[in-house]
Design a protein around this motif. Structure first.
Motif, PDB file in Angstrom:
ATOM      1  N   LEU A  30       0.808  -1.229   0.000  1.00  0.00           N
ATOM      2  CA  LEU A  30       0.000   0.000   0.000  1.00  0.00           C
ATOM      3  C   LEU A  30       0.837   1.273   0.000  1.00  0.00           C
ATOM      4  O   LEU A  30       0.535   2.193  -0.767  1.00  0.00           O
ATOM      5  CB  LEU A  30      -0.996  -0.007   1.162  1.00  0.00           C
ATOM      6  N   PRO A  31       1.889   1.367   0.813  1.00  0.00           N
ATOM      7  CA  PRO A  31       2.709   2.584   0.730  1.00  0.00           C
ATOM      8  C   PRO A  31       3.348   2.771  -0.656  1.00  0.00           C
ATOM      9  O   PRO A  31       3.473   3.898  -1.132  1.00  0.00           O
ATOM     10  CB  PRO A  31       3.787   2.377   1.802  1.00  0.00           C
ATOM     11  N   THR A  34       0.530   3.919  -3.148  1.00  0.00           N
ATOM     12  CA  THR A  34       0.110   5.299  -2.896  1.00  0.00           C
ATOM     13  C   THR A  34       0.939   6.296  -3.705  1.00  0.00           C
ATOM     14  O   THR A  34       0.441   7.339  -4.086  1.00  0.00           O
ATOM     15  CB  THR A  34       0.233   5.605  -1.386  1.00  0.00           C
ATOM     16  N   ARG A  35       2.165   5.952  -3.983  1.00  0.00           N
ATOM     17  CA  ARG A  35       3.075   6.853  -4.697  1.00  0.00           C
ATOM     18  C   ARG A  35       2.835   6.897  -6.210  1.00  0.00           C
ATOM     19  O   ARG A  35       3.409   7.722  -6.898  1.00  0.00           O
ATOM     20  CB  ARG A  35       4.517   6.427  -4.434  1.00  0.00           C
ATOM     21  N   ASP A  38      -2.673   7.970 -10.821  1.00  0.00           N
ATOM     22  CA  ASP A  38      -3.980   7.315 -10.775  1.00  0.00           C
ATOM     23  C   ASP A  38      -4.059   6.081 -11.672  1.00  0.00           C
ATOM     24  O   ASP A  38      -4.495   5.020 -11.226  1.00  0.00           O
ATOM     25  CB  ASP A  38      -5.095   8.304 -11.157  1.00  0.00           C
ATOM     26  N   PHE A  41      -1.790   3.279 -10.325  1.00  0.00           N
ATOM     27  CA  PHE A  41      -2.356   2.738  -9.084  1.00  0.00           C
ATOM     28  C   PHE A  41      -3.503   1.786  -9.400  1.00  0.00           C
ATOM     29  O   PHE A  41      -3.555   0.659  -8.898  1.00  0.00           O
ATOM     30  CB  PHE A  41      -2.842   3.868  -8.170  1.00  0.00           C
ATOM     31  N   ARG A 130     -10.283   6.406  -8.446  1.00  0.00           N
ATOM     32  CA  ARG A 130      -9.307   6.197  -7.360  1.00  0.00           C
ATOM     33  C   ARG A 130      -9.838   6.754  -6.046  1.00  0.00           C
ATOM     34  O   ARG A 130      -9.722   6.116  -4.993  1.00  0.00           O
ATOM     35  CB  ARG A 130      -7.968   6.825  -7.710  1.00  0.00           C
ATOM     36  N   ASN A 131     -10.438   7.953  -6.100  1.00  0.00           N
ATOM     37  CA  ASN A 131     -10.963   8.573  -4.884  1.00  0.00           C
ATOM     38  C   ASN A 131     -12.137   7.787  -4.303  1.00  0.00           C
ATOM     39  O   ASN A 131     -12.354   7.802  -3.092  1.00  0.00           O
ATOM     40  CB  ASN A 131     -11.379  10.021  -5.145  1.00  0.00           C
ATOM     41  N   GLU A 134      -9.821   3.956  -3.292  1.00  0.00           N
ATOM     42  CA  GLU A 134      -8.669   3.865  -2.382  1.00  0.00           C
ATOM     43  C   GLU A 134      -8.984   4.126  -0.909  1.00  0.00           C
ATOM     44  O   GLU A 134      -8.635   3.288  -0.055  1.00  0.00           O
ATOM     45  CB  GLU A 134      -7.545   4.787  -2.864  1.00  0.00           C
ATOM     46  N   ASN A 138      -8.807   0.984   1.690  1.00  0.00           N
ATOM     47  CA  ASN A 138      -7.780   1.015   2.734  1.00  0.00           C
ATOM     48  C   ASN A 138      -8.378   0.952   4.131  1.00  0.00           C
ATOM     49  O   ASN A 138      -7.791   0.331   5.027  1.00  0.00           O
ATOM     50  CB  ASN A 138      -6.905   2.263   2.584  1.00  0.00           C
TER      51      ASN A 138
END
Length: 165
Positions: A30-31, A34-35, A38, A41, A130-131, A134, A138
């Protein structure tokens, strides 16, 4: 080793495998995801969500759901002990906090993502997807990670006290 203790061992190992998977995912995957931008990811999550649907994962994920209640039943006695209640707690926590959270929370989000044609989406659509995906994914993942780790602690303690009962 008795049958009861063998089932307790298998329950503990299978729970630890699932908890370890979720923990490692939280600490590393996950970290890293996150980088990503879109599109990257969402593509990575699609790929991971498809790849995890394999027999090895299902054996440990579903096996734990079966093993924990069986283990609890094996340790049931008329004068129930702390060991029984620990196993019951682990079984209920896993069923609700890991399995149910996954089925009701993570899987529907995975299905939405899996049905998306990412290459056909513009930047605004990718960002919106994504919004939507994610933060909720999470959150559900964090819940099941914490609960599965709690189950590991409970089972490890149960295994320790089973040696004295």
């Amino acid at each position: 080793m008795t049958m009861k203790n063998l089932v307790l061992l298998l329950s503990t190992v299978s729970t630890a495998l699932i908890g370890g998977l979720f923990y490692a995912y939280s600490c590393s995957v996950l970290p890293g995801l996150t980088r990503l931008n879109d599109l990257s990811f969402l593509q990575a999550m699609q790929s991971i969500n498809r790849a995890i649907l394999n027999p090895l994962f299902f054996i440990s994920f579903m096996g734990t759901l079966i093993l924990l209640p069986v283990c609890t039943w094996l340790f049931y006695e008329k004068n129930t002990s702390l060991l029984f209640y620990l196993l019951l707690a682990a079984a209920l926590l896993y069923a609700g906090g890991v399995f149910l959270v996954t089925m009701v929370g993570n899987v529907p989000l995975n299905d939405i993502l899996d049905g998306a044609s990412l290459e056909k989406m513009n930047a605004n659509e990718l960002s919106a997807l994504r919004n939507k995906f994610e933060p909720a994914w999470n959150l559900y993942h964090s819940i099941r990670t914490v609960i599965s780790c709690l189950c590991i602690v409970i089972l490890a303690y149960a295994a320790l006290i089973s040696r004295t009962t």
